[in-house]
Design a protein around this motif. Structure first.
Motif, PDB file in Angstrom:
ATOM      1  N   ARG A 148      31.932  37.956  39.671  1.00  0.00           N
ATOM      2  CA  ARG A 148      31.996  39.015  40.708  1.00  0.00           C
ATOM      3  C   ARG A 148      32.897  38.725  41.830  1.00  0.00           C
ATOM      4  O   ARG A 148      33.384  39.812  42.506  1.00  0.00           O
ATOM      5  CB  ARG A 148      30.597  39.355  41.204  1.00  0.00           C
ATOM      6  N   ILE A 149      33.492  37.555  41.926  1.00  0.00           N
ATOM      7  CA  ILE A 149      34.287  37.233  42.865  1.00  0.00           C
ATOM      8  C   ILE A 149      35.745  37.988  42.684  1.00  0.00           C
ATOM      9  O   ILE A 149      36.250  37.667  41.652  1.00  0.00           O
ATOM     10  CB  ILE A 149      34.532  35.686  43.115  1.00  0.00           C
ATOM     11  N   PRO A 150      36.311  38.767  43.602  1.00  0.00           N
ATOM     12  CA  PRO A 150      37.574  39.451  43.252  1.00  0.00           C
ATOM     13  C   PRO A 150      38.594  38.500  43.024  1.00  0.00           C
ATOM     14  O   PRO A 150      38.562  37.508  43.741  1.00  0.00           O
ATOM     15  CB  PRO A 150      37.692  40.064  44.839  1.00  0.00           C
ATOM     16  N   GLY A 151      39.465  38.784  42.221  1.00  0.00           N
ATOM     17  CA  GLY A 151      40.892  38.001  42.067  1.00  0.00           C
ATOM     18  C   GLY A 151      41.610  37.804  43.501  1.00  0.00           C
ATOM     19  O   GLY A 151      41.056  38.422  44.350  1.00  0.00           O
ATOM     20  N   GLY A 194      39.156  36.480  34.777  1.00  0.00           N
ATOM     21  CA  GLY A 194      37.761  35.939  35.652  1.00  0.00           C
ATOM     22  C   GLY A 194      36.768  35.429  34.304  1.00  0.00           C
ATOM     23  O   GLY A 194      35.894  34.751  34.855  1.00  0.00           O
ATOM     24  N   HIS A 250      30.225  34.230  39.431  1.00  0.00           N
ATOM     25  CA  HIS A 250      31.615  33.853  39.502  1.00  0.00           C
ATOM     26  C   HIS A 250      32.598  34.987  39.214  1.00  0.00           C
ATOM     27  O   HIS A 250      33.602  35.314  39.853  1.00  0.00           O
ATOM     28  CB  HIS A 250      31.896  32.641  38.798  1.00  0.00           C
ATOM     29  N   ASN A 308      28.202  31.760  36.046  1.00  0.00           N
ATOM     30  CA  ASN A 308      29.625  32.383  35.268  1.00  0.00           C
ATOM     31  C   ASN A 308      29.393  33.830  35.922  1.00  0.00           C
ATOM     32  O   ASN A 308      30.463  34.435  36.457  1.00  0.00           O
ATOM     33  CB  ASN A 308      29.325  32.471  33.692  1.00  0.00           C
ATOM     34  N   GLU A 309      28.049  34.465  35.834  1.00  0.00           N
ATOM     35  CA  GLU A 309      27.914  35.846  36.072  1.00  0.00           C
ATOM     36  C   GLU A 309      28.346  36.033  37.727  1.00  0.00           C
ATOM     37  O   GLU A 309      28.793  36.791  38.053  1.00  0.00           O
ATOM     38  CB  GLU A 309      26.509  36.068  35.948  1.00  0.00           C
ATOM     39  N   ALA A 349      37.943  33.826  31.735  1.00  0.00           N
ATOM     40  CA  ALA A 349      38.673  32.923  31.082  1.00  0.00           C
ATOM     41  C   ALA A 349      38.161  31.404  31.177  1.00  0.00           C
ATOM     42  O   ALA A 349      37.787  30.983  32.263  1.00  0.00           O
ATOM     43  CB  ALA A 349      40.155  32.843  31.341  1.00  0.00           C
TER      44      ALA A 349
END
Lengths: 375, 375
Positions: A285-288, A373, A283, A280-281, A375
């Motif tokens: 950090r991945i930009p929208g 991010g 994930h 989760n953590e 959600a």
């Protein structure tokens, strides 16, 4: 601009399509006459003449010479092709699209004179598809994608400007990076995901088909890039072996913790929860998709009746509040009475938006107030 | 049919939406009154009365009793809830939606009398999203998705028929499987992909944000499910630990071969090519999207200037054309002047929408005219 593209696979042909669409003058060259002609037929540019591209190079006047030569060959011949292009086009800026930059630069440095090296500017447009070849090319392949440029202090600013202009003409967003930082980054965001997607897909080789029929979107997403070309990826992974290996070793350590927890059974579920939570953590950090940091926007979820004109009213109401919508998304299933609209705004305006919309009678379920991010 | 759903999270609420849309009589129950009410507000069914669902059960006449009770709680309380439902509804068929079947069946068997057990039929609809809660529910969540039913020779055919009818009412495709075969299959197609997606995402935790900005669709796809709920997944993985561990061990063996090849460098690229090729082989076994909802909507892509009020104008223009928007989505890159809006409409209206928007000055890149799902 006059741009010559060597290698008319997915990237070369897509680049040709994008630049031709902007009315740049694009010429094409490929060791395969068929591939070269296909790219030209698709509208990626002109084949130099009806004989071979090599002849054309010899016969061409300097006036007609390209300002930029883009080497878009497979990675294992990129260095040689770059060196040859620097020699054949003594006035042109030469660039490339290869996925690994450090080792390529080292090899080019061994092949050409230092003065020539100033005309080479390594690039890596971060775009691709799991399909290959000119037939898979798209003029919008680079649109809104990062285009990494690896220049250094010796790079003449005029030549750098040309390459930046070409990259931006495709709709890409230019990012300047040191080759080593680039290679470490792509190991994490591209090369390791490729290896792992292939390994997950590999586990399905011997599964009965009626079991694989249970596959859902999760498996399809995780393994989509497992359809990628082994020859290309062997070259990429070998070219960035140290960085990729380092990340894979970290990943294996975490994998071992999961395997151990599964073996120990009840009482060791904490390690399982940790693995998913760390995911989760990472994930988050991945930009929208808009390329912004995921924490930048707050998401307000609004339930909207499924009637014509509702969206126009919603966006008018948001506009009346003088709040800019950064991103939006609607989920809407047939037979459902309500659509669900996610509106992303800068966090400072979230409360104002919610209050404003509630006062206008819009329905905002409390539980939906969350950061994008997460959600 | 009268169907009672216990647990109004993503699956329970989606099931309620799907069955309500088919005019089945759905009642809802959740330990959280808020979650229960949200699902009811979304149209998933009726809350039994204004006091507690337990009271309602006690007070209900046998005539109003549900024919089917669906347990859609978190996995760790599923067995207890199934046993309680078998006791509270002595005539009803009780089913569930939990992701792991063998261990659940064993636990239920310990909790209830053998005669009661015949009224329990374990199910696993293979549908989900990385979001959770009723707010993420969709009436078409199960459409064209496999719905596994684990019955045995003791299952009365009438009760089995009821469960099959309910599953098919959601649009799902029923598959009958032995619980053990089911669990081995989901380890490969669901549980291991989840673990691995989380591990890949985890490697991004400490990467600088400017490196993660290079992320492309490949990373996004591989890690999409890494956003999943750790509590739920801990329960799922622990419940299917042996099968998951067995697949992870195989995967680790192949991972070690890749790591070794990367360490050995040139000369061992064969092992890299093999890993990617085996991934191709496994990937080829995944069924296509056939069986999924057929291409329902056409997608029209519009380039929109990044200025306030633009979206309101766009949706007003679409509304003026009297075309209903089924879905929409925006992509938006940093430093880029244009956002990319995808609007989904029924195919019959696509051309009208494009013509109408073009005439109002909107920009629709030619390359974007494509069917959803084929793009």
């Amino acid at each position: 601009m006059r741009i010559h593209i060597i290698g008319t696979g997915l990237l070369g042909a897509s680049l040709g399509l994008a630049l031709s669409a902007q009315n740049h003058q694009v010429s094409l060259e490929d060791t395969s006459p068929t591939a070269q002609q296909l790219a030209a037929d698709l509208g990626a540019g002109q084949v130099l003449n009806t004989t071979s591209a090599a002849d054309a190079r010899g016969a061409g006047s300097t006036d007609g010479d390209p300002q930029i030569v883009v080497v878009a060959t497979p990675p294992d011949v990129a260095a040689q092709t770059i060196a040859a292009a620097l020699s054949h086009y003594p006035n042109a800026t030469v660039t490339d699209v290869a996925s690994v930059k450090t080792r390529l630069l080292e090899t080019v440095r061994e092949l050409v004179a230092p003065a020539e090296l100033d005309r080479y500017i390594g690039c890596h447009p971060m775009a691709g598809r799991e399909k290959s070849g000119a037939i898979a090319a798209r003029s919008d392949l680079f649109t809104a994608r990062p285009w990494v440029i690896c220049s250094d202090e010796d790079t003449p600013s005029e030549r750098l400007g040309e390459v930046v202009a070409m990259a931006e003409a495709t709709g890409a967003s230019v990012i300047h990076l040191d080759p080593r930082i680039h290679d470490a980054a792509v190991a994490k965001v591209s090369h390791v995901p490729q290896v792992i997607a292939s390994l997950v897909a590999s586990q399905l080789r011997h599964a009965p088909l009626d079991e694989i029929e249970l596959a859902g979107q999760g498996l399809r997403d995780v393994t989509r890039i497992a359809a990628s070309d082994p020859r290309l990826w062997t070259q990429i992974l070998a070219g960035n072996s140290e960085e990729v290996r380092s990340v894979l070793l970290d990943l294996r350590t975490e994998l071992d913790e999961v395997i151990t927890a599964l073996e120990l059974g009840p009482g060791s579920t904490g390690a399982l929860a940790k693995a998913i939570a760390l995911g989760n953590e990472g994930h988050d950090r991945i930009p929208g998709k808009h390329g912004q940091a995921p924490t930048k926007y707050a998401v307000v979820t609004i339930l909207v009746p499924d009637t014509p004109g509702t969206l126009a009213t919603l966006f008018k109401d948001i506009g009346d509040l003088d709040i800019n919508v950064e991103d939006f998304r609607m989920d809407h299933a047939p037979g459902q009475k309500l659509g669900i609209v996610d509106v992303s705004v800068v966090p400072a305006t979230q409360q104002e938006l919610e209050t404003g919309l509630l006062s206008k009678g819009w329905q905002i379920p409390e539980s939906a107030i969350e950061k994008e991010g997460i959600a």
